[in-house]
Design a protein around this motif. Structure first.
Motif, PDB file in Angstrom:
ATOM      1  N   VAL A 134      10.414  59.878   3.324  1.00  0.00           N
ATOM      2  CA  VAL A 134      11.078  59.037   2.315  1.00  0.00           C
ATOM      3  C   VAL A 134      10.037  58.266   1.494  1.00  0.00           C
ATOM      4  CG1 VAL A 134      11.466  57.027   3.814  1.00  0.00           C
ATOM      5  CG2 VAL A 134      13.078  57.506   1.968  1.00  0.00           C
ATOM      6  N   LYS A 135      10.346  58.103   0.181  1.00  0.00           N
ATOM      7  CA  LYS A 135       9.302  57.559  -0.698  1.00  0.00           C
ATOM      8  C   LYS A 135       9.380  56.058  -0.949  1.00  0.00           C
ATOM      9  CE  LYS A 135       7.884  61.734  -3.015  1.00  0.00           C
ATOM     10  NZ  LYS A 135       8.103  62.665  -4.109  1.00  0.00           N
ATOM     11  N   GLY A 136      10.463  55.442  -0.570  1.00  0.00           N
ATOM     12  CA  GLY A 136      10.529  53.992  -0.814  1.00  0.00           C
ATOM     13  C   GLY A 136      11.887  53.482  -0.402  1.00  0.00           C
ATOM     14  N   GLN A 137      12.261  52.320  -0.903  1.00  0.00           N
ATOM     15  CA  GLN A 137      13.575  51.739  -0.577  1.00  0.00           C
ATOM     16  C   GLN A 137      14.661  52.368  -1.454  1.00  0.00           C
ATOM     17  OE1 GLN A 137      13.357  50.119   2.538  1.00  0.00           O
ATOM     18  NE2 GLN A 137      14.890  48.797   1.585  1.00  0.00           N
ATOM     19  N   GLY A 138      15.841  52.441  -0.906  1.00  0.00           N
ATOM     20  CA  GLY A 138      17.007  52.847  -1.700  1.00  0.00           C
ATOM     21  C   GLY A 138      16.987  54.295  -2.160  1.00  0.00           C
ATOM     22  N   GLN A 139      16.393  55.170  -1.363  1.00  0.00           N
ATOM     23  CA  GLN A 139      16.368  56.585  -1.764  1.00  0.00           C
ATOM     24  C   GLN A 139      17.744  57.231  -1.520  1.00  0.00           C
ATOM     25  OE1 GLN A 139      12.827  58.754  -1.646  1.00  0.00           O
ATOM     26  NE2 GLN A 139      13.708  60.557  -0.669  1.00  0.00           N
ATOM     27  N   PRO A 140      18.259  57.955  -2.515  1.00  0.00           N
ATOM     28  CA  PRO A 140      19.556  58.612  -2.320  1.00  0.00           C
ATOM     29  C   PRO A 140      19.510  59.627  -1.178  1.00  0.00           C
ATOM     30  CG  PRO A 140      18.922  58.647  -4.632  1.00  0.00           C
ATOM     31  CD  PRO A 140      17.733  58.151  -3.879  1.00  0.00           C
ATOM     32  N   LEU A 141      20.558  59.588  -0.358  1.00  0.00           N
ATOM     33  CA  LEU A 141      20.659  60.504   0.788  1.00  0.00           C
ATOM     34  C   LEU A 141      21.966  61.277   0.686  1.00  0.00           C
ATOM     35  CD1 LEU A 141      19.879  61.484   3.720  1.00  0.00           C
ATOM     36  CD2 LEU A 141      21.099  59.471   4.567  1.00  0.00           C
ATOM     37  N   TYR A 142      21.837  62.593   0.647  1.00  0.00           N
ATOM     38  CA  TYR A 142      23.017  63.475   0.629  1.00  0.00           C
ATOM     39  C   TYR A 142      23.194  64.046   2.029  1.00  0.00           C
ATOM     40  CZ  TYR A 142      22.945  63.125  -4.443  1.00  0.00           C
ATOM     41  OH  TYR A 142      22.990  62.639  -5.723  1.00  0.00           O
ATOM     42  N   LEU A 143      24.409  63.888   2.564  1.00  0.00           N
ATOM     43  CA  LEU A 143      24.701  64.375   3.917  1.00  0.00           C
ATOM     44  C   LEU A 143      25.549  65.642   3.847  1.00  0.00           C
ATOM     45  CD1 LEU A 143      25.860  60.965   5.489  1.00  0.00           C
ATOM     46  CD2 LEU A 143      23.629  62.066   5.825  1.00  0.00           C
ATOM     47  N   TYR A 144      25.181  66.615   4.648  1.00  0.00           N
ATOM     48  CA  TYR A 144      26.027  67.812   4.810  1.00  0.00           C
ATOM     49  C   TYR A 144      26.121  68.112   6.293  1.00  0.00           C
ATOM     50  CZ  TYR A 144      25.552  68.130  -0.171  1.00  0.00           C
ATOM     51  OH  TYR A 144      25.614  67.808  -1.502  1.00  0.00           O
ATOM     52  N   ALA A 145      27.235  68.762   6.683  1.00  0.00           N
ATOM     53  CA  ALA A 145      27.446  69.042   8.110  1.00  0.00           C
ATOM     54  C   ALA A 145      27.970  70.459   8.301  1.00  0.00           C
ATOM     55  CB  ALA A 145      28.445  68.029   8.690  1.00  0.00           C
TER      56      ALA A 145
ATOM     57  N   GLY B 268      16.737  61.434  -9.088  1.00  0.00           N
ATOM     58  CA  GLY B 268      15.319  61.093  -8.874  1.00  0.00           C
ATOM     59  C   GLY B 268      14.785  61.779  -7.636  1.00  0.00           C
ATOM     60  N   ASP B 269      14.115  60.994  -6.757  1.00  0.00           N
ATOM     61  CA  ASP B 269      13.640  61.544  -5.486  1.00  0.00           C
ATOM     62  C   ASP B 269      14.772  61.422  -4.478  1.00  0.00           C
ATOM     63  OD1 ASP B 269      10.962  61.974  -6.416  1.00  0.00           O
ATOM     64  OD2 ASP B 269      10.629  59.810  -6.247  1.00  0.00           O
ATOM     65  N   VAL B 270      15.188  62.549  -3.891  1.00  0.00           N
ATOM     66  CA  VAL B 270      16.338  62.489  -2.991  1.00  0.00           C
ATOM     67  C   VAL B 270      16.035  63.132  -1.633  1.00  0.00           C
ATOM     68  CG1 VAL B 270      17.929  62.570  -4.963  1.00  0.00           C
ATOM     69  CG2 VAL B 270      17.473  64.666  -3.683  1.00  0.00           C
TER      70      VAL B 270
ATOM     71  N   LYS C  99      14.079  64.723  -9.361  1.00  0.00           N
ATOM     72  CA  LYS C  99      12.621  64.840  -9.527  1.00  0.00           C
ATOM     73  C   LYS C  99      12.002  65.582  -8.337  1.00  0.00           C
ATOM     74  CE  LYS C  99       9.593  61.401 -10.017  1.00  0.00           C
ATOM     75  NZ  LYS C  99       9.539  59.951  -9.822  1.00  0.00           N
ATOM     76  N   SER C 100      12.443  65.225  -7.152  1.00  0.00           N
ATOM     77  CA  SER C 100      11.975  65.918  -5.955  1.00  0.00           C
ATOM     78  C   SER C 100      13.058  65.811  -4.898  1.00  0.00           C
ATOM     79  CB  SER C 100      10.684  65.275  -5.434  1.00  0.00           C
ATOM     80  OG  SER C 100      10.979  64.057  -4.785  1.00  0.00           O
ATOM     81  N   TYR C 101      13.061  66.771  -3.986  1.00  0.00           N
ATOM     82  CA  TYR C 101      14.013  66.674  -2.883  1.00  0.00           C
ATOM     83  C   TYR C 101      13.340  67.111  -1.585  1.00  0.00           C
ATOM     84  CZ  TYR C 101      14.508  71.757  -3.358  1.00  0.00           C
ATOM     85  OH  TYR C 101      14.246  73.100  -3.417  1.00  0.00           O
ATOM     86  N   VAL C 102      13.786  66.503  -0.491  1.00  0.00           N
ATOM     87  CA  VAL C 102      13.391  66.947   0.851  1.00  0.00           C
ATOM     88  C   VAL C 102      14.672  67.440   1.493  1.00  0.00           C
ATOM     89  CG1 VAL C 102      12.421  66.263   3.077  1.00  0.00           C
ATOM     90  CG2 VAL C 102      11.575  65.198   0.977  1.00  0.00           C
ATOM     91  N   VAL C 103      14.661  68.689   1.978  1.00  0.00           N
ATOM     92  CA  VAL C 103      15.885  69.237   2.571  1.00  0.00           C
ATOM     93  C   VAL C 103      15.580  69.859   3.923  1.00  0.00           C
ATOM     94  CG1 VAL C 103      15.737  71.476   1.356  1.00  0.00           C
ATOM     95  CG2 VAL C 103      17.953  70.658   2.146  1.00  0.00           C
TER      96      VAL C 103
END
Ligand code: BGC
Length: 369
Positions: free
Chosen positions: A152-163, A246-248, A272-276
């Motif tokens: 994670v790159k900082g505070q308040g980064q958007p998080l998408y949840l999937y299950a 943005g960064d997610v 801008k970037s994503y970690v999945v």
């Protein structure tokens, strides 16, 4: 009269040969099958991996086995189990399509004195399950979440949840593991949840009940379906405000869904970037990891699971009691279980974990360093 007799005996001989040929068919030297194996679907590479590894493990065993696929249908699964019961199996190794629905198939096997081994996914709410071989599924979810926290790159980064699919007990274990690690980081504002009002409502709760998890999973389920995952991701990004791009970070439950979710996020210019995350080390996802399109996968060495399941089956056939290392409650009984650890794979260790270990060959991939 004599001629008629000859024709009848010839027909009898032909019939006898036909019966012998049929008996020899799939199942080896006799008409009986000792171990029946039922897997959920050929449509996901994960289960084709299991089939391949079972076939490798079965070469040279003295016991006859047969593998059947349920093609995503609990009705077909029940039919498969009945077919195998009629072939005289003594042990059933079954990965249920739907953990609750499969109880009827397990009950039918138990009635015939067959021992039932739940494979990878637990069959719920029946005492007909004798053993469970599985990976550490809570650890899978924890590993996925830890990866997101580490990147994670900082505070308040958007998080998408999937299950995963709510009909699969594992979907709850994966989510529980992920929540263990993500929740404190959601509560302290490191992440802000982008796509689940139920998760937002529960964000201050460290331990969720199954009902609470159900509420979240019903909003963000992929049903283990890559297309459903893609459609959901598209809907979520269309609805997302600018501050949710943005960064997610994206919790994707497995490789099949991760690739389609990654494609959708990758195509959105405002991301801008994503970690999945992912799991299963499917070949296509290993290529995605090498290419930087999927951040990680959780490698579950199917060779070990197959070895454990077959080892248990052989112990049962030999009249021994299989060794177990723990237990899982299926809502009706505590099922004796053998559990296997998992390995996190990303660009840094992909070669070591998957090629050097002999799981895949380098030639299966492009641009492997
Ligand atoms: C398995 C995963 C798989 C998923 C979808 C889960 O029960 O543990 O490895 O990706 O089902 O088939």
């Amino acid at each position: 009269m004599k001629k008629g007799f000859k024709i009848v005996s010839l027909m009898l001989v032909i019939a006898l040969f036909a019966a012998m040929a049929a008996a020899c068919g799939k199942t080896g030297s006799g008409s009986k099958v000792s171990v029946g194996i039922v897997l959920p679907t050929k449509d996901e590479p994960r289960w084709v991996q299991d089939e391949t590894r079972f076939k490798d493990a079965l070469k040279g065993t003295k016991y006859t086995t047969e593998i059947l696929f349920s093609q995503g249908s609990s009705a077909k699964e029940k039919e498969n189990v009945e077919t195998l019961i009629n072939k005289g199996i003594k042990v059933l190794i079954i990965c249920p399509q739907d953990g609750d629905a499969a109880a009827a198939a397990a009950d039918a096997a138990k009635k015939e004195g067959i021992k039932v081994i739940s494979y990878d996914r637990l069959i719920n709410k029946t005492d007909a399950v004798d053993y469970y071989v599985t990976f550490d599924s809570i650890a899978v979810g924890e590993a996925q979440a830890k990866y997101l926290v580490d990147k994670v790159k900082g505070q308040g980064q958007p998080l998408y949840l999937y299950a995963g699919a709510a009909s699969d007990n594992n979907a709850f274990l994966f989510f529980e593991g992920a929540w263990n690690v993500l929740q404190p980081k959601i509560a302290d504002g490191t992440f802000k949840i982008a796509n689940s009002s139920e998760a937002i409502a529960l964000k201050d709760k460290a331990k969720l009940t199954r009902e609470e998890m159900s509420k979240i999973i019903s909003q963000v389920t992929t049903n283990w379906d890559a297309n459903e995952a893609k459609n959901k991701a598209q809907t979520h990004l269309t609805a997302a405000a600018a501050d949710m791009k943005g960064d997610v970070s994206i919790l994707a439950p497995n490789d099949g869904t991760a690739r389609s979710i990654a494609d959708v996020f990758g195509a959105d210019k405002a991301v801008k970037s994503y970690v999945v995350t992912g799991q299963d080390a499917e070949k296509a996802s290993v290529q995605y990891v090498i290419d930087g399109k999927q951040s990680m996968t959780v490698f579950k060495d199917v060779r070990t699971l197959v070895k454990d399941a077959m080892g248990m089956a052989v112990d049962i056939l030999d009249g021994k009691t299989p060794t177990t290392t723990g237990e899982y409650d299926n809502g009706k009984k505590k099922v004796q279980a053998k559990q296997t650890p998992v390995i996190v794979v990303d660009q840094a260790n992909v070669k070591k974990a998957l090629i050097d270990s002999g799981y895949y060959t380098a030639g299966d991939f492009k641009n492997l360093k």
